[in-house]
Scaffold this motif. Structure first.
Motif, PDB file in Angstrom:
ATOM      1  N   ASP A 152       0.845  -1.204   0.000  1.00  0.00           N
ATOM      2  CA  ASP A 152       0.000   0.000   0.000  1.00  0.00           C
ATOM      3  C   ASP A 152       0.880   1.253   0.000  1.00  0.00           C
ATOM      4  OD1 ASP A 152      -2.586   1.328   0.171  1.00  0.00           O
ATOM      5  OD2 ASP A 152      -1.926   1.943   2.177  1.00  0.00           O
ATOM      6  N   MET A 161      -6.573   5.067  -6.108  1.00  0.00           N
ATOM      7  CA  MET A 161      -6.960   5.362  -4.723  1.00  0.00           C
ATOM      8  C   MET A 161      -6.536   4.228  -3.775  1.00  0.00           C
ATOM      9  SD  MET A 161     -10.876   5.646  -3.308  1.00  0.00           S
ATOM     10  CE  MET A 161     -11.306   7.132  -4.171  1.00  0.00           C
ATOM     11  N   GLY A 162      -6.700   2.984  -4.218  1.00  0.00           N
ATOM     12  CA  GLY A 162      -6.411   1.838  -3.345  1.00  0.00           C
ATOM     13  C   GLY A 162      -5.847   0.668  -4.137  1.00  0.00           C
ATOM     14  N   HIS A 212      -3.080  -0.733  -4.086  1.00  0.00           N
ATOM     15  CA  HIS A 212      -1.865  -0.226  -4.723  1.00  0.00           C
ATOM     16  C   HIS A 212      -0.919  -1.311  -5.234  1.00  0.00           C
ATOM     17  CE1 HIS A 212      -2.261   3.851  -2.402  1.00  0.00           C
ATOM     18  NE2 HIS A 212      -3.044   3.781  -3.454  1.00  0.00           N
ATOM     19  N   LYS A 223      -3.062   6.988   8.553  1.00  0.00           N
ATOM     20  CA  LYS A 223      -2.461   5.777   7.985  1.00  0.00           C
ATOM     21  C   LYS A 223      -1.887   4.862   9.067  1.00  0.00           C
ATOM     22  CE  LYS A 223      -1.615   7.538   3.359  1.00  0.00           C
ATOM     23  NZ  LYS A 223      -2.800   6.907   2.769  1.00  0.00           N
ATOM     24  N   GLU A 234      -8.011   2.700   7.385  1.00  0.00           N
ATOM     25  CA  GLU A 234      -7.914   3.754   6.350  1.00  0.00           C
ATOM     26  C   GLU A 234      -7.673   3.105   4.985  1.00  0.00           C
ATOM     27  OE1 GLU A 234      -5.540   6.424   3.742  1.00  0.00           O
ATOM     28  OE2 GLU A 234      -4.815   4.643   4.763  1.00  0.00           O
ATOM     29  N   ARG A 235      -6.832   2.062   4.961  1.00  0.00           N
ATOM     30  CA  ARG A 235      -6.568   1.330   3.710  1.00  0.00           C
ATOM     31  C   ARG A 235      -7.799   0.519   3.296  1.00  0.00           C
ATOM     32  NH1 ARG A 235      -4.112  -4.038   3.373  1.00  0.00           N
ATOM     33  NH2 ARG A 235      -3.223  -3.727   5.444  1.00  0.00           N
ATOM     34  N   ARG A 245     -10.164   2.643   1.404  1.00  0.00           N
ATOM     35  CA  ARG A 245      -9.766   2.940   0.018  1.00  0.00           C
ATOM     36  C   ARG A 245      -9.842   1.680  -0.848  1.00  0.00           C
ATOM     37  NH1 ARG A 245      -4.795   3.638  -0.097  1.00  0.00           N
ATOM     38  NH2 ARG A 245      -4.195   3.647   2.098  1.00  0.00           N
ATOM     39  N   ASP A 246      -9.444   0.530  -0.271  1.00  0.00           N
ATOM     40  CA  ASP A 246      -9.472  -0.720  -1.057  1.00  0.00           C
ATOM     41  C   ASP A 246     -10.908  -1.157  -1.359  1.00  0.00           C
ATOM     42  OD1 ASP A 246      -6.713  -0.834  -1.032  1.00  0.00           O
ATOM     43  OD2 ASP A 246      -6.561  -2.472   0.419  1.00  0.00           O
ATOM     44  N   LYS A 248     -13.549   0.506  -2.047  1.00  0.00           N
ATOM     45  CA  LYS A 248     -14.315   1.252  -3.062  1.00  0.00           C
ATOM     46  C   LYS A 248     -14.296   0.597  -4.439  1.00  0.00           C
ATOM     47  CE  LYS A 248     -16.956   4.090  -4.789  1.00  0.00           C
ATOM     48  NZ  LYS A 248     -18.400   3.993  -4.436  1.00  0.00           N
TER      49      LYS A 248
END
Ligand code: CAA
Length: 381
Positions: A32, A202-203, A205, A345, A350-351, A354-355, A357
């Motif tokens: 990430d 966004m996620g 990564h 973070k 928080e991750r 984003r993941d 979505k």
């Protein structure tokens, strides 16, 4: 009705769970931050048979089923949703079209190398102007003797930069609408296959989504899948399975969000008492727990139908829709329960937020899933 897993399904889930806890816990955080592809983890998953869970043993796979596969993707995604989608895109979108619609020579050439992880798979359907409207393919394939010459561009292709094999869709007869689309197995080392760029997302990564371009890419005729003009159906059938993989990924993210919330709500005190002692938090946790189980049951139902060789289009869409919305909701509540810390973070939620979505977007947006489901229920199918 038997809701018990078989010994083999439990075994696959347990191997994936152990691997996820031992390796992906750290890798999930790292990729990430670095945006690097988890190369080593993917190679190890190949050795563990996790890149060919539902591929029959005769083609080098683990010889298990789609239920086992969904359980594996869920477990990986609890710790690292990037690895979850890398495996899902490879298995459902890269390998399955060859297993489910390819001929014997194609299966023998590609599946053993894909099941071992020597060649990763990707699926190139989406184009700059053809996302939800998958039939609007502009990539062109023109027959030239014993091969096809392909020109065009594809967008958002998961595993695009790392793949050895690409299931590529192109128009062989543009005047015939979706009946003019054909599917090809392309070896990405061929001249004319180019990775233009990877998107800054966004996620997820660690999973790379690439723009690909094809410039006079020559593909032998024997790499045509299922016959000229059959490509749209190959894509739709493939996505019926792919949506099970994404549903499983979403269940994993939702479960991770719930677990993090349970831990935090019992540790963190507010007004002198743990958060978990307050009904406002208890209700959130209860709703999350119900929805995670419901999403998993829908996912395993779709997987089980596929294993029985029965149509799963509606149930796959239902599972993907519900699981994706569950993941987004659970991750949102997890951030809320963590308060200000959840917005940093320092905490994994928080991750997860984003993941989560992307599960409402790729392999058919939630709006497309509702379209597929409504067309089935309106026709009483
Ligand atoms: N299985 C087999 N055949 C199917 C099918 C299925 N599940 N769904 C449709 N078909 C067939 C129909 O029977 C019909 O065949 P005939 O014309 O021979 O009768 C044909 O396909 C066209 O069907 P529709 O009229 O229903 O098609 P449509 O154009 O109205 O709608 C759609 C189709 C559902 C909107 C479809 O375009 C779709 O699913 N769009 C979303 C695409 C998508 O999910 N893209 C994601 C790409 S992968 C990705 O995300 C990248 C990644 O790397 C993760």
């Amino acid at each position: 009705m038997n809701l018990e897993l078989t010994e083999a399904q439990r075994g696959a889930r347990d191997v994936a769970r152990r691997f996820a806890r031992e390796k992906l816990d750290r890798i999930g955080v790292e990729v990430d931050r670095t945006h690097e592809f988890p190369q080593e983890a993917v190679a190890e998953l190949g050795q563990l048979g996790m890149l060919g869970v539902f591929i029959p043993e005769q083609y080098g796979g683990a010889g298990l089923d789609n239920v086992a596969y969904a359980l594996v993707v869920e477990e990986l995604s609890v710790e690292c949703a990037s690895t979850g989608v890398i495996v899902s895109a490879h298995c459902s979108l890269g390998s399955w079209p060859i297993l489910g619609t390819g001929d014997e020579a194609q299966r023998q050439r590609y599946l053993p190398r894909m099941a071992s992880g020597e060649w990763l798979g990707c699926f190139a359907l989406t184009e700059p102007q053809a996302g939800s409207d998958a039939a609007g393919q502009k990539t062109r394939a023109i027959r030239d003797g014993d091969s096809y010459v392909i020109n065009g561009t594809k967008n958002f292709i998961t595993n695009g930069p790392e793949a050895g094999v690409c299931i590529l869709f192109a128009n062989t007869a543009p005047e015939q609408g979706h009946h003019g689309i054909s599917a090809f197995i392309v070896e990405t080392a061929c001249p004319g296959f180019q990775v233009v760029r990877t998107e800054d997302k966004m996620g997820i990564h660690g999973a790379h989504s690439a723009q690909l371009s094809f410039s006079d890419l020559r593909v032998p005729r024997e790499n045509l899948l299922a016959g000229e003009g059959e490509g749209f159906k190959v894509a739709m059938k493939t996505l019926d399975g792919g949506r099970i993989g994404i549903a499983a990924q979403a269940v994993g993210i939702a479960r991770a969000s719930l677990q993090a919330s349970l831990n935090y709500a019992q540790e963190r005190k507010s007004f002198g008492n743990p958060l978990a002692s307050y009904q406002a938090i208890q209700w959130k946790l209860a709703d999350m727990a119900v929805e995670v189980d419901a999403a998993r049951l829908l996912t395993l139902q779709a997987a089980s139908l596929k294993d029985m060789g029965r149509p799963s289009t509606k149930q796959s869409a239902m599972a993907k829709l519900f699981a994706a919305e569950t993941a987004m909701k659970a991750a949102t509540e997890a951030v809320q329960i963590h308060g200000g810390y959840g917005y940093t973070k320092e905490f994994k939620v928080e991750r997860f937020f984003r993941d989560a979505k992307i599960t409402e977007i790729y392999e058919g947006t939630s709006e497309i899933q509702r379209l597929v489901i409504s067309s089935h229920v309106l026709q009483n199918r």
